[in-house]
Motif scaffolding. Structure first.
Motif, PDB file in Angstrom:
ATOM      1  N   PHE A 141       0.901  -1.345   0.128  1.00  0.00           N
ATOM      2  CA  PHE A 141      -0.113  -0.106  -0.177  1.00  0.00           C
ATOM      3  C   PHE A 141       0.825   1.220  -0.105  1.00  0.00           C
ATOM      4  CE2 PHE A 141      -2.166   3.315   2.409  1.00  0.00           C
ATOM      5  CZ  PHE A 141      -3.249   3.620   1.654  1.00  0.00           C
ATOM      6  N   ARG A 142       2.013   1.206   1.058  1.00  0.00           N
ATOM      7  CA  ARG A 142       2.702   2.440   1.016  1.00  0.00           C
ATOM      8  C   ARG A 142       3.648   2.661  -0.147  1.00  0.00           C
ATOM      9  NH1 ARG A 142       6.322   1.680   4.315  1.00  0.00           N
ATOM     10  NH2 ARG A 142       6.197  -0.292   4.895  1.00  0.00           N
ATOM     11  N   GLY A 143       3.848   1.402  -0.818  1.00  0.00           N
ATOM     12  CA  GLY A 143       4.562   1.513  -2.090  1.00  0.00           C
ATOM     13  C   GLY A 143       3.819   2.260  -3.309  1.00  0.00           C
ATOM     14  N   ARG A 144       2.603   1.875  -3.443  1.00  0.00           N
ATOM     15  CA  ARG A 144       1.580   2.547  -4.266  1.00  0.00           C
ATOM     16  C   ARG A 144       1.663   4.141  -4.143  1.00  0.00           C
ATOM     17  NH1 ARG A 144       1.293  -0.914  -8.496  1.00  0.00           N
ATOM     18  NH2 ARG A 144       0.579  -2.821  -8.006  1.00  0.00           N
ATOM     19  N   LEU A 145       1.640   4.454  -2.891  1.00  0.00           N
ATOM     20  CA  LEU A 145       1.421   5.820  -2.643  1.00  0.00           C
ATOM     21  C   LEU A 145       2.900   6.522  -3.046  1.00  0.00           C
ATOM     22  CD1 LEU A 145      -0.416   5.962   0.854  1.00  0.00           C
ATOM     23  CD2 LEU A 145      -1.275   6.274  -1.532  1.00  0.00           C
ATOM     24  N   LYS A 146       4.218   5.726  -2.506  1.00  0.00           N
ATOM     25  CA  LYS A 146       5.304   6.440  -3.097  1.00  0.00           C
ATOM     26  C   LYS A 146       5.340   6.527  -4.533  1.00  0.00           C
ATOM     27  CE  LYS A 146       7.686   3.525  -0.018  1.00  0.00           C
ATOM     28  NZ  LYS A 146       8.747   2.956   0.486  1.00  0.00           N
ATOM     29  N   ARG A 159       7.806   9.734   5.889  1.00  0.00           N
ATOM     30  CA  ARG A 159       6.806   9.111   6.875  1.00  0.00           C
ATOM     31  C   ARG A 159       6.349   7.899   6.168  1.00  0.00           C
ATOM     32  NH1 ARG A 159       4.327  13.341   5.008  1.00  0.00           N
ATOM     33  NH2 ARG A 159       2.504  13.159   3.829  1.00  0.00           N
ATOM     34  N   LEU A 160       6.317   7.690   4.697  1.00  0.00           N
ATOM     35  CA  LEU A 160       5.984   6.579   3.979  1.00  0.00           C
ATOM     36  C   LEU A 160       6.770   5.411   4.090  1.00  0.00           C
ATOM     37  CD1 LEU A 160       4.209   8.204   0.668  1.00  0.00           C
ATOM     38  CD2 LEU A 160       3.070   7.135   2.883  1.00  0.00           C
ATOM     39  N   ASN A 161       7.995   5.601   4.840  1.00  0.00           N
ATOM     40  CA  ASN A 161       8.853   4.582   4.869  1.00  0.00           C
ATOM     41  C   ASN A 161       8.903   3.933   6.177  1.00  0.00           C
ATOM     42  OD1 ASN A 161      10.417   4.959   2.397  1.00  0.00           O
ATOM     43  ND2 ASN A 161      11.460   6.654   3.337  1.00  0.00           N
ATOM     44  N   LEU A 312      17.901   1.232   0.856  1.00  0.00           N
ATOM     45  CA  LEU A 312      18.191   0.917  -0.629  1.00  0.00           C
ATOM     46  C   LEU A 312      16.853   0.311  -1.397  1.00  0.00           C
ATOM     47  CD1 LEU A 312      21.189  -1.349  -1.635  1.00  0.00           C
ATOM     48  CD2 LEU A 312      19.013  -1.892  -2.479  1.00  0.00           C
ATOM     49  N   SER A 313      16.798   0.997  -2.568  1.00  0.00           N
ATOM     50  CA  SER A 313      15.215   0.582  -3.256  1.00  0.00           C
ATOM     51  C   SER A 313      15.548   0.032  -4.499  1.00  0.00           C
ATOM     52  CB  SER A 313      14.491   1.666  -3.555  1.00  0.00           C
ATOM     53  OG  SER A 313      14.053   2.062  -1.949  1.00  0.00           O
ATOM     54  N   ILE A 314      14.977  -0.889  -5.140  1.00  0.00           N
ATOM     55  CA  ILE A 314      14.942  -1.342  -6.249  1.00  0.00           C
ATOM     56  C   ILE A 314      13.814  -0.969  -7.175  1.00  0.00           C
ATOM     57  CG2 ILE A 314      14.644  -3.445  -8.309  1.00  0.00           C
ATOM     58  CD1 ILE A 314      17.223  -3.399  -6.389  1.00  0.00           C
ATOM     59  N   LEU A 315      14.067  -0.164  -8.108  1.00  0.00           N
ATOM     60  CA  LEU A 315      13.077   0.656  -8.996  1.00  0.00           C
ATOM     61  C   LEU A 315      12.908   0.187 -10.379  1.00  0.00           C
ATOM     62  CD1 LEU A 315      14.061   4.416  -8.041  1.00  0.00           C
ATOM     63  CD2 LEU A 315      12.526   2.741  -6.799  1.00  0.00           C
ATOM     64  N   GLU A 316      11.545   0.034 -10.976  1.00  0.00           N
ATOM     65  CA  GLU A 316      11.453   0.203 -12.453  1.00  0.00           C
ATOM     66  C   GLU A 316      10.562   1.268 -12.802  1.00  0.00           C
ATOM     67  OE1 GLU A 316       9.646  -3.223 -15.445  1.00  0.00           O
ATOM     68  OE2 GLU A 316       9.000  -3.344 -13.387  1.00  0.00           O
ATOM     69  N   GLU A 317      11.416   2.041 -13.873  1.00  0.00           N
ATOM     70  CA  GLU A 317      10.745   3.209 -14.408  1.00  0.00           C
ATOM     71  C   GLU A 317       9.892   4.087 -13.425  1.00  0.00           C
ATOM     72  OE1 GLU A 317      10.957   3.914 -17.536  1.00  0.00           O
ATOM     73  OE2 GLU A 317      11.485   1.871 -18.323  1.00  0.00           O
ATOM     74  N   GLU A 322      11.013  -3.184  -4.599  1.00  0.00           N
ATOM     75  CA  GLU A 322      11.742  -3.625  -3.489  1.00  0.00           C
ATOM     76  C   GLU A 322      12.139  -2.575  -2.556  1.00  0.00           C
ATOM     77  OE1 GLU A 322      13.746  -7.050  -4.642  1.00  0.00           O
ATOM     78  OE2 GLU A 322      15.418  -6.641  -2.921  1.00  0.00           O
ATOM     79  N   ARG A 323      12.484  -2.724  -1.429  1.00  0.00           N
ATOM     80  CA  ARG A 323      13.043  -1.932  -0.539  1.00  0.00           C
ATOM     81  C   ARG A 323      13.445  -2.476   0.775  1.00  0.00           C
ATOM     82  NH1 ARG A 323      12.512   1.599   3.951  1.00  0.00           N
ATOM     83  NH2 ARG A 323      13.227   3.878   3.745  1.00  0.00           N
ATOM     84  N   PHE A 324      14.809  -2.141   1.174  1.00  0.00           N
ATOM     85  CA  PHE A 324      15.599  -2.492   2.314  1.00  0.00           C
ATOM     86  C   PHE A 324      15.799  -1.144   2.947  1.00  0.00           C
ATOM     87  CE2 PHE A 324      18.765  -3.410   5.110  1.00  0.00           C
ATOM     88  CZ  PHE A 324      17.929  -4.818   5.963  1.00  0.00           C
ATOM     89  N   PRO A 325      15.613  -1.311   4.217  1.00  0.00           N
ATOM     90  CA  PRO A 325      14.675  -2.094   5.127  1.00  0.00           C
ATOM     91  C   PRO A 325      13.087  -1.748   4.595  1.00  0.00           C
ATOM     92  CG  PRO A 325      15.286  -0.345   6.458  1.00  0.00           C
ATOM     93  CD  PRO A 325      16.229  -0.315   5.460  1.00  0.00           C
ATOM     94  N   SER A 326      12.144  -2.773   4.733  1.00  0.00           N
ATOM     95  CA  SER A 326      10.916  -2.454   4.305  1.00  0.00           C
ATOM     96  C   SER A 326      10.226  -1.237   5.013  1.00  0.00           C
ATOM     97  CB  SER A 326       9.945  -3.747   4.476  1.00  0.00           C
ATOM     98  OG  SER A 326       9.874  -4.107   5.693  1.00  0.00           O
ATOM     99  N   VAL A 327      10.706  -1.154   6.280  1.00  0.00           N
ATOM    100  CA  VAL A 327      10.152   0.194   6.801  1.00  0.00           C
ATOM    101  C   VAL A 327      11.475   0.902   7.481  1.00  0.00           C
ATOM    102  CG1 VAL A 327       7.992  -0.767   7.271  1.00  0.00           C
ATOM    103  CG2 VAL A 327       9.659  -1.266   8.939  1.00  0.00           C
ATOM    104  N   GLY A 328      11.321   2.098   7.625  1.00  0.00           N
ATOM    105  CA  GLY A 328      12.491   2.932   8.252  1.00  0.00           C
ATOM    106  C   GLY A 328      13.781   3.052   7.528  1.00  0.00           C
TER     107      GLY A 328
END
Length: 346
Positions: A141-146, A159-161, A312-317, A322-328
């Motif tokens: 959900f937070r990924g969609r908003l980001k 805060r979305l992290n 660290l995040s993996i982005l596509e376009e 994917e994100r590490f850590p998933s939060v914070g």
């Protein structure tokens, strides 16, 4: 005469997982038989309104939901409320940012908003519907908003992290045990080069762990000049890592800076600076089998022992996969002046 309608409203997903072929065969046969029935005619609601001109207006509609007749399933719990607040903030940002965007840019971001507005997200927030997938739903959900902010060229609110629903997780983590000064060549040239570095294995030990992750392991360490990062990607996944994919490294403390690592033509890695406080101190970078970064301590404003915090995040376009850590953020206590006195190896 008058036409009358009998609505057939079937639950979108819950029932059909118990049917063979997810209910597809059953539904096809059901609709075929209804269509052949002489006493019934299948229509959509809009087609029915074209057939039946009579209108009977409702003076009021009761506010509520099909569950308990109120809105408690969707709003009221602090986690549900925060999710709505973040959705509203993203929607307002999109409205403002759309004034200077291209139609394609807006369409991509608006699609992310539409996905985030699905009611099922709010079903899983709160305490009324526990699930072992809660952390995963929260991250999605937070990924969609980001993605809305990224696609429109805006800064993602920090805060979305942070999780909307707090859930305890475990991670395989070790602090640095000795200072390191690795050679940046994108290769594992020496067994001892990163041996005393700290490391983290994303989601190791967690109950729910994505099996399709790009990031296999992250190493980190420092000497008196630089903070070093080594990123090991899952080699079996690299065939999916093409143009449009990138690795975003975001430091937020003690000084903020952001870099994007991109795989260009002929499998050549490039480091692109997004945010950098010092123009005359460039980062060191090499990418091949592994990705190696050196960030000057001066750039990070490390002048005393302090936590260096990054993600660290993996982005596509521009969309976060994917994100590490998933939060914070990952916090590494950085003290190159005293670490070797506290820890020693033979």
């Amino acid at each position: 005469g008058r036409h009358y309608i009998v609505p057939i409203i079937l639950d979108g997903e819950n029932a059909w997982e118990h049917y063979p072929n997810n209910g597809a065969d059953f539904l096809l046969l059901l609709y075929e038989r209804i269509a052949r029935c002489r006493n019934l005619r299948t229509v959509t609601f809009s087609e029915y309104l074209d057939l039946e001109r009579h209108r009977q207006y409702l003076d009021s509609v009761v506010a509520g939901s099909w569950i308990y007749g109120n809105l408690a399933t969707w709003i009221g719990h602090p986690a549900k409320n925060r999710a709505w607040e973040e959705l509203g903030a993203a929607r307002r940002f999109l409205k403002t940012a759309s004034l200077g965007s291209s139609p394609q840019q807006f369409e991509s971001a608006f699609r992310e908003i539409m996905i985030a507005e699905g009611s099922d997200w709010f079903w899983w927030y709160g305490d009324d519907h526990p699930t072992e997938n809660a952390a995963e739903f929260d991250e999605l959900f937070r990924g969609r908003l980001k993605n809305v902010y990224r696609l429109m060229g805006g800064a993602v609110p920090s805060r979305l992290n942070e999780p909307i629903r707090t859930i305890a997780t475990t991670t395989n983590y070790r602090n640095p045990v000795h200072t390191i000064t690795p050679e940046l060549d994108g290769e594992i040239t020496d067994y001892f080069e990163w041996l005393t570095a700290g490391y983290v294995i994303p989601c190791a030990g967690e109950t729910m762990c994505r099996t399709d992750r790009f990031v296999e392991k992250i190493f980190f360490g420092f000497d008196r000049e630089n903070f070093y990062l080594r990123i090991d990607l899952v080699q079996a996944k690299m065939k999916e890592f093409g143009r449009g994919h990138s690795v975003e490294v975001h430091f937020i403390a003690p000084q903020e800076c952001k870099l994007v690592l991109e795989l260009k033509e002929n499998n050549v890695w490039r480091c692109r600076i997004i945010q950098w406080p010092f123009g005359d101190r460039a980062p060191g970078f090499a990418g091949d089998r592994i990705l190696e970064l050196a960030i000057p301590l001066e750039v990070l404003d490390v002048t005393n022992p302090v936590d260096v915090m990054f993600s660290l995040s993996i982005l596509e376009e521009g969309k976060e996969l994917e994100r590490f850590p998933s939060v914070g953020y990952c916090a590494v206590y950085t003290d190159p002046w005293h670490l070797d006195q506290q820890e020693w190896i033979v």
